[in-house]
Design a protein around this motif. Structure first.
Motif, PDB file in Angstrom:
ATOM      1  N   LEU A  63       0.830  -1.206   0.000  1.00 52.15           N
ATOM      2  CA  LEU A  63       0.000   0.000   0.000  1.00 52.15           C
ATOM      3  C   LEU A  63       0.859   1.249   0.000  1.00 52.15           C
ATOM      4  N   SER A  64       1.899   1.241   0.822  1.00 52.90           N
ATOM      5  CA  SER A  64       2.774   2.405   0.892  1.00 52.90           C
ATOM      6  C   SER A  64       3.450   2.649  -0.445  1.00 52.90           C
ATOM      7  N   ALA A  65       3.893   1.559  -1.092  1.00 52.64           N
ATOM      8  CA  ALA A  65       4.580   1.693  -2.378  1.00 52.64           C
ATOM      9  C   ALA A  65       3.646   2.183  -3.477  1.00 52.64           C
ATOM     10  N   SER A  66       2.356   1.850  -3.366  1.00 50.05           N
ATOM     11  CA  SER A  66       1.417   2.199  -4.425  1.00 50.05           C
ATOM     12  C   SER A  66       0.857   3.606  -4.279  1.00 50.05           C
ATOM     13  N   ARG A  67       1.068   4.213  -3.122  1.00 48.43           N
ATOM     14  CA  ARG A  67       0.533   5.558  -2.897  1.00 48.43           C
ATOM     15  C   ARG A  67       1.431   6.590  -3.573  1.00 48.43           C
ATOM     16  N   PRO A  68       0.922   7.767  -3.862  1.00 50.05           N
ATOM     17  CA  PRO A  68       1.738   8.783  -4.537  1.00 50.05           C
ATOM     18  C   PRO A  68       3.020   9.080  -3.759  1.00 50.05           C
ATOM     19  N   GLY A  69       4.143   8.956  -4.440  1.00 51.64           N
ATOM     20  CA  GLY A  69       5.425   9.252  -3.813  1.00 51.64           C
ATOM     21  C   GLY A  69       5.959   8.132  -2.956  1.00 51.64           C
ATOM     22  N   GLY A  70       5.159   7.090  -2.728  1.00 46.12           N
ATOM     23  CA  GLY A  70       5.617   5.960  -1.925  1.00 46.12           C
ATOM     24  C   GLY A  70       5.918   6.309  -0.486  1.00 46.12           C
ATOM     25  N   ARG A  71       5.432   7.447  -0.017  1.00 45.80           N
ATOM     26  CA  ARG A  71       5.727   7.878   1.358  1.00 45.80           C
ATOM     27  C   ARG A  71       4.447   8.290   2.068  1.00 45.80           C
ATOM     28  N   ASP A  72       3.367   7.534   1.830  1.00 46.68           N
ATOM     29  CA  ASP A  72       2.063   8.016   2.251  1.00 46.68           C
ATOM     30  C   ASP A  72       1.572   7.414   3.561  1.00 46.68           C
ATOM     31  N   LEU A  73       2.131   6.284   3.995  1.00 44.35           N
ATOM     32  CA  LEU A  73       1.581   5.581   5.146  1.00 44.35           C
ATOM     33  C   LEU A  73       2.587   5.475   6.281  1.00 44.35           C
ATOM     34  N   ALA A  74       2.045   5.411   7.496  1.00 41.64           N
ATOM     35  CA  ALA A  74       2.816   5.074   8.695  1.00 41.64           C
ATOM     36  C   ALA A  74       1.928   4.192   9.560  1.00 41.64           C
ATOM     37  N   ILE A  75       2.536   3.254  10.257  1.00 41.94           N
ATOM     38  CA  ILE A  75       1.776   2.258  11.018  1.00 41.94           C
ATOM     39  C   ILE A  75       2.041   2.430  12.506  1.00 41.94           C
TER      40      ILE A  75
END
Length: 455
Positions: A288-300
């Motif tokens: 999911l993180s890789a597929s989001r714009p810029g690959g910097r979209d998620l944190a857990i």
């Protein structure tokens, strides 16, 4: 071998032995015999009621886990909400927690409450009634949760109703807070609920459970919401500071912060293995993180919500922490145990909560945070229905045993509809809070619980 690894290995061994015992048929035969004896004892006591005890305000709370009492943050949340409510009515209320003879009272009993040993002594129901009467208890509230339908252990479910019945026969006003009635409920529980007088109405905490309860028991239920919705968050505490700072920093970077929870109790579901689910969670976070714009979209943010031995969430969350780190996704584990009110405050800062712990999801919804729920025993779907959330916000754990794609799709859909889901939650919450308060308001006397049964 580290202490943490040793503890995890012991937990796996205990679960394997427990599974073997359950599969052998010995457990079922033993429980059936105990159920019959205890049910007969309940029925026999029904004609021997004592007069109401001394005047005063002494509330006996029967918790879902009489041994550890508050080790589950869900149980802690419900008990805290009850204590807050009664104290808000009158500071003169004395709250007494029914506990086990083995309970560590220093750790388990909340500040401001007394402990009364009722469980683990092997005492007959008549002696329990006399003990409650002798302690001057005036009201008794059974915390319903998910332990009254017999799906986990019908003997323990009967024991809880047995305690409530003993309190009634001790002259107490009695009630219960809302509980779930799962698809796996034990048929024999109908007889146990039938011991209570016809006018008594049991509080049930979601619409699906209410329908199941009516089908199994008859028209004996009343709709409420889980009492934990009334828990007040504790935002500004030393233990929440590091978590909230980390979340704020990630959001300043433009990331969505997802609170995740996973627990080993899911292993008891057919076709589910929590070790595989750990891998699926980690893959979902990475992809999911890789597929989001810029690959910097998620944190857990990993949130433990239960600390009970082999069932503790950290048996899953510690390995998940390592796997998410290896995937290169920012991840945080609070380290120190947070209480239920602190967890609720942290969830208010998150964009989404993903998990199978019922009360973690209740904490999230109560804080206005959207959810993706992992179904367990048919409990989570009723929670989503209460808030009119889309059906795809709830997943069966078997759905992503083979692949993480369904989990990724559910999280992506929830993030994409985050604003709409927040609106649904915001619109529903006042009504839900009102139903949670109905656990107290449905009685004819101030301070008396749901389904009150006065002398």
């Amino acid at each position: 071998m580290t202490q943490r690894t040793t503890t995890a290995a012991r937990g796996l061994i205990r679960r394997a032995l427990s599974h073997a015992y359950r599969s052998s048929g010995l457990r079922e035969a033993r429980m059936t015999a105990r159920f019959e004896v205890n049910l007969a004892e309940m029925k026999d006591l029904s004609t021997r009621r004592l007069p109401r005890g001394r005047q005063g305000r002494r509330l006996l709370v029967l918790p879902p886990d009489p041994l550890l009492v508050t080790a589950s943050r869900g149980d802690q949340a419900m008990i805290a909400a009850i204590m807050d409510h009664y104290r808000s009515l009158d500071a003169g209320w004395h709250v007494v927690i029914g506990c086990d003879v083995r309970t560590d009272r220093t750790r388990a009993i909340p500040d401001g409450a007394e402990a009364l040993t009722l469980y683990g002594r092997g005492a007959g129901i008549g002696r329990i009634r006399d003990r409650i009467h002798g302690e001057g208890i005036t009201d008794c509230l059974l915390v319903g949760a998910d332990v009254l339908d017999g799906s986990f252990n019908p003997v323990f479910s009967l024991e809880q109703l047995r305690m409530l019945h003993a309190a009634r026969m001790a002259g107490c006003a009695i009630g219960n807070t809302g509980f779930s009635y799962s698809a796996d409920s034990a048929p024999r529980m109908r007889e146990a609920f039938g011991v209570f007088p016809p006018h008594y109405r049991f509080a049930v905490r979601d619409p699906i459970s209410l329908r199941r309860f009516a089908d199994a028991v008859g028209d004996r239920g009343r709709r409420t919401a889980d009492i934990a919705f009334l828990l007040r968050p504790a935002a500004d505490t030393p233990r929440t500071a590091a978590s909230r700072a980390w979340i704020a920093d990630r959001r300043d970077e433009g990331r969505h912060v997802i609170a995740m929870n996973l627990h080993p109790v899911l292993d008891r579901s057919d076709g589910v293995d929590s070790r595989t689910l750990i891998e699926r969670y980690a893959i979902a976070a990475r992809d999911l993180s890789a597929s989001r714009p810029g690959g910097r979209d998620l944190a857990i943010y990993l949130m433990p919500h239960d600390f009970r031995g082999a069932d503790a969430d950290d048996h899953c969350l510690r390995p998940l922490l390592q796997r998410v780190r290896e995937a290169g996704v920012p991840v945080f584990h609070p380290g120190a145990e947070l209480d239920a009110a602190q967890c609720k405050a942290i969830l208010a800062d998150c964009d989404l909560a993903v998990g199978a712990r019922m009360h973690l999801l209740i904490g999230a919804l109560g804080a206005g945070c959207p959810i993706v729920g992992i179904e367990y025993r048919g409990k989570i779907r009723g929670l989503a229905e209460t808030f009119d959330l889309p059906a795809d916000r709830i997943l069966q754990p078997t759905a992503f045993m083979e692949s993480s794609r369904s989990l990724q799709a559910a999280i992506a859909a929830a993030l994409g509809a985050n604003r709409d889901d927040r609106r649904r939650i915001r619109d529903a919450l006042p009504h839900v809070l009102g139903m949670a308060a109905d656990n107290f308001r449905l009685a004819p006397a101030v301070g008396s619980p749901v389904g009150v049964d006065p002398v």
